[in-house]
Design an enzyme around this catalytic site. Structure first.
Site, PDB file in Angstrom:
ATOM      1  CB  CYS A  50     -15.746   0.708  24.985  1.00 64.47           C
ATOM      2  SG  CYS A  50     -16.677   2.168  25.481  1.00 64.47           S
ATOM      3  CD  GLU A  52     -17.302  -2.808  27.514  1.00 62.19           C
ATOM      4  OE1 GLU A  52     -16.426  -2.009  27.149  1.00 62.19           O
ATOM      5  OE2 GLU A  52     -18.115  -2.570  28.406  1.00 62.19           O
ATOM      6  CB  CYS A  83     -21.253   2.645  26.718  1.00 63.87           C
ATOM      7  SG  CYS A  83     -20.591   2.170  25.111  1.00 63.87           S
ATOM      8  CB  CYS A  86     -20.191  -1.643  24.487  1.00 67.09           C
ATOM      9  SG  CYS A  86     -18.632  -0.829  24.081  1.00 67.09           S
TER      10      CYS A  86
HETATM   11  N1  THU Z   1     -15.486   2.539  28.982  1.00 70.15           N
HETATM   12  C1  THU Z   1     -15.266   1.251  28.571  1.00 70.15           C
HETATM   13  O1  THU Z   1     -14.188   0.936  28.054  1.00 70.15           O
HETATM   14  N2  THU Z   1     -16.251   0.350  28.750  1.00 70.15           N
HETATM   15  C2  THU Z   1     -17.434   0.585  29.386  1.00 70.15           C
HETATM   16  O2  THU Z   1     -18.249  -0.309  29.515  1.00 70.15           O
HETATM   17  C3  THU Z   1     -17.716   1.935  29.912  1.00 70.15           C
HETATM   18  C4  THU Z   1     -16.736   2.979  29.544  1.00 70.15           C
HETATM   19  C5  THU Z   1     -14.390   3.501  28.855  1.00 70.15           C
HETATM   20  C6  THU Z   1     -14.511   4.490  27.723  1.00 70.15           C
HETATM   21  C7  THU Z   1     -13.635   5.625  28.221  1.00 70.15           C
HETATM   22  O3  THU Z   1     -12.283   5.357  27.883  1.00 70.15           O
HETATM   23  C8  THU Z   1     -13.769   5.558  29.732  1.00 70.15           C
HETATM   24  O4  THU Z   1     -14.282   4.267  30.034  1.00 70.15           O
HETATM   25  C9  THU Z   1     -14.674   6.605  30.338  1.00 70.15           C
HETATM   26  O5  THU Z   1     -15.869   6.680  29.665  1.00 70.15           O
END
Ligand code: THU
Length: 130
Positions: A50, A52, A83, A86
């Protein structure tokens, strides 16, 4: 540089060929440094890392550990919350009252504190009997 600008810019670098969902994150430390991260997916684990988590890793690698403010942005109908994993990672380096702004590329934004995002967080005090 604002966190908003930093997060918008780094989002462009996201590697999200599997979800197609680009996310940018920026955080400011208590020292005033800005660290950024974008999501980085891979074919074996398409959810990847992610945005974050990327920003937090950059902060720790640079020798800083205290988050004062965070900002997350994605192209979504409503502001995208971090998520679960995170939230715990943010809580590791941020006090409960630290604001996390969740924004859309379309201009919507909502701010919640780390404590609101992760109520009842597990912390080191829970291991005081060890
Ligand atoms: N994702 C993030 O980078 N941050 C979030 O807060 C929610 C989800 C990304 C992970 C993945 O690459 C994509 O979004 C779909 O889940």
């Amino acid at each position: 540089m604002t966190l908003k600008t930093a997060a918008r810019q780094v989002r462009e670098n996201a590697h999200a060929p599997y979800s197609g969902f680009k996310v940018g994150a920026a955080l400011r430390t208590e020292a005033g440094t800005i660290f950024v991260g974008c999501n980085v997916e891979n074919v074996a684990y398409p959810e990847g890392t992610c945005a974050e988590a990327g920003a937090i890793a950059a902060m720790v690698a640079a020798g800083e550990r205290v988050i004062a403010e965070a900002y997350v942005i994605a192209d979504s109908p409503t502001p995208v919350p971090p998520c679960g994993g995170c939230r715990q990672k943010l809580a590791e380096f941020a006090a409960n009252d630290v604001p996390v702004t969740m924004a859309t590329t379309g201009g919507k934004a909502e701010t919640m504190t780390v404590g609101e995002l992760l109520p009842g967080r597990f912390d080191a005090s829970h291991m005081d009997n060890v």
